[in-house]
Design a protein around this motif. Sequence first.
Motif: not given
Lengths: 115, 115
Positions: A55-56, A98-104, B34, B36, B94, B100-101
């Motif tokens: 994606s990037e 893949d939203h900005s507000y989703n944690e990884q 965020f 972590y 983010s 993409y995020n």
Amino acid sequence: EPEVTQTPSHQVTQMGQEVILRCVPISNHLYFYWYRQILGQKVEFLVSFYNNEISEKSEIFDDQFSVERPDGSNFTLKIRSTKLEDSAMYFCASSNRDHSYNEQFFGPGTRLTVL
Amino acid sequence: AQSVAQPEDQVNVAEGNPLTVKCTYSVSGNPYLFWYVQYPNRGLQFLLKYITGDNLVKGSYGFEAEFNKSQTSFHLKKPSALVSDSALYFCAVSDFSGGYNKLIFGAGTRLAVHP
């Protein structure tokens, strides 16, 4: 609780050798990432991956790097010809969106040492 | 470009005392922030996030963070520190600028809680 796993935990290699770092993301996640952390420095984004393609990617992710999802569970990072400066902790992460507000969600990392 | 800064390399706190780990951010658009935590030989564990709404966000292990738009800060707090809270803490923002995020991390702050 599901978690991201990575193997090996520590990889030692000679300069110029190829290495493959392996990750098993959380099973229902669709978005995958690699980050790295050189000792004493920031965690840096390398690449994101979705739907079997990149994606990037960052400037760090040059032609020596590649990623692959060879089957339904693994996600790999390959470094074709390692350099001394590739020595770092490599983290795999995954996310269900893949939203900005989703944690990884991150794995424990693979420490790569290039001699 | 999105960025976060953690002005303190290390924070020392006595057990039972309140703790604060500082983070300031610079973003274009809405900030998605965020925290972590990284324990020794472990990956990055998600603590909490700010998306919108209430400026005080509660997260895992009794941690909370206060979003302050006027001061562009997102400080991590806990009312009563435990020795087991000793770890490396990362603030992140983010970055969706590439479509993409990805997460942009601060340099990290080492928290040492003394008995």
